[in-house]
Design a protein around this motif. Structure first.
Motif, short mmCIF file in Angstrom:
data_model
loop_
_atom_site.label_atom_id
_atom_site.label_comp_id
_atom_site.label_asym_id
_atom_site.label_seq_id
_atom_site.Cartn_x
_atom_site.Cartn_y
_atom_site.Cartn_z
N ALA A 123 99.46 98.35 23.39
CA ALA A 123 100.79 97.73 23.51
C ALA A 123 100.84 96.43 22.71
O ALA A 123 101.84 96.15 22.04
CB ALA A 123 101.12 97.47 24.97
N ALA A 124 99.76 95.65 22.74
CA ALA A 124 99.71 94.39 21.99
C ALA A 124 99.73 94.65 20.48
O ALA A 124 100.33 93.89 19.72
CB ALA A 124 98.47 93.59 22.37
N VAL A 125 99.08 95.73 20.05
CA VAL A 125 99.12 96.09 18.63
C VAL A 125 100.53 96.49 18.25
O VAL A 125 101.06 96.05 17.22
CB VAL A 125 98.11 97.23 18.32
CG1 VAL A 125 98.32 97.78 16.91
CG2 VAL A 125 96.68 96.74 18.50
N ARG A 126 101.17 97.30 19.09
CA ARG A 126 102.53 97.76 18.80
C ARG A 126 103.54 96.62 18.74
O ARG A 126 104.42 96.62 17.89
CB ARG A 126 102.98 98.78 19.84
CG ARG A 126 102.40 100.14 19.62
CD ARG A 126 103.07 101.17 20.53
NE ARG A 126 102.15 102.25 20.75
CZ ARG A 126 101.49 102.48 21.88
NH1 ARG A 126 101.69 101.71 22.93
NH2 ARG A 126 100.65 103.48 21.97
N ASP A 127 103.42 95.65 19.66
CA ASP A 127 104.40 94.55 19.65
C ASP A 127 103.95 93.39 18.76
O ASP A 127 104.56 92.33 18.76
CB ASP A 127 104.74 94.08 21.06
CG ASP A 127 103.62 93.33 21.77
OD1 ASP A 127 102.66 92.90 21.11
OD2 ASP A 127 103.72 93.17 23.00
N TYR A 153 99.57 99.36 11.84
CA TYR A 153 100.24 98.11 12.16
C TYR A 153 99.63 96.91 11.44
O TYR A 153 100.00 95.77 11.69
CB TYR A 153 100.25 97.85 13.68
CG TYR A 153 101.28 98.68 14.40
CD1 TYR A 153 102.56 98.19 14.61
CD2 TYR A 153 100.97 99.95 14.87
CE1 TYR A 153 103.51 98.95 15.27
CE2 TYR A 153 101.92 100.71 15.54
CZ TYR A 153 103.19 100.21 15.73
OH TYR A 153 104.13 100.97 16.38
N ASN A 154 98.66 97.17 10.58
CA ASN A 154 98.02 96.14 9.75
C ASN A 154 97.40 95.02 10.59
O ASN A 154 97.59 93.83 10.31
CB ASN A 154 99.02 95.58 8.73
CG ASN A 154 98.32 94.92 7.57
OD1 ASN A 154 97.18 95.22 7.26
ND2 ASN A 154 99.01 93.99 6.92
N VAL A 155 96.66 95.41 11.62
CA VAL A 155 95.94 94.47 12.49
C VAL A 155 94.45 94.62 12.19
O VAL A 155 93.93 95.73 12.17
CB VAL A 155 96.20 94.77 13.99
CG1 VAL A 155 95.38 93.86 14.88
CG2 VAL A 155 97.68 94.63 14.30
N PRO A 156 93.73 93.52 11.93
CA PRO A 156 92.30 93.62 11.64
C PRO A 156 91.53 94.22 12.83
O PRO A 156 91.85 93.93 13.98
CB PRO A 156 91.85 92.17 11.40
CG PRO A 156 93.10 91.40 11.18
CD PRO A 156 94.21 92.14 11.85
N LEU A 157 90.55 95.05 12.51
CA LEU A 157 89.71 95.69 13.53
C LEU A 157 88.26 95.35 13.24
O LEU A 157 87.81 95.44 12.10
CB LEU A 157 89.90 97.21 13.49
CG LEU A 157 89.02 98.04 14.42
CD1 LEU A 157 89.41 97.80 15.88
CD2 LEU A 157 89.15 99.52 14.09
#
Length: 100
Positions: A29-33, A60-64
């Motif tokens: 959910a945090a990645v989506r928002d 979502y272009n969030v570093p992993l």
């Protein structure tokens, strides 16, 4: 003390500061928002969860980051988790410096 050990200590500080999201559904959910600035996934996470989080963070272009095991992450934050997300950009910057 090595940089990975410092990074794990920083995760405890992030948790105490209230800038940590834990639990698979909450992290998704945090990645989506777009509130998640960095997702840390245990290197020994199950295959289906690995694929799910790699795909979601990429889209979502969030570093992993997969530098730590489930035991290391769980010990650092004080609860058993395989995936966590950090929501504060300052903490993310410092953690990335330590993990370079």
């Amino acid at each position: 003390m090595t940089n990975p050990e410092r990074a794990l200590q920083l995760l405890g500080l992030v948790r105490r500061a209230g800038k940590l999201v834990t639990g698979e559904s909450f992290v998704l959910a945090a990645v989506r928002d777009r509130s998640a600035k960095l997702v840390l996934m245990a290197s020994d996470t199950g295959k289906s969860s690995q694929k799910q989080f790699r795909d979601k963070t990429t889209s979502y272009n969030v570093p992993l980051n997969e530098s730590f095991t489930k035991d290391q992450l769980s010990t650092a934050i004080g609860s058993a988790r395989t995936v966590i997300a950090i929501t504060d950009p300052g903490f993310v910057r410092k953690l990335q410096q330590l993990l370079e």
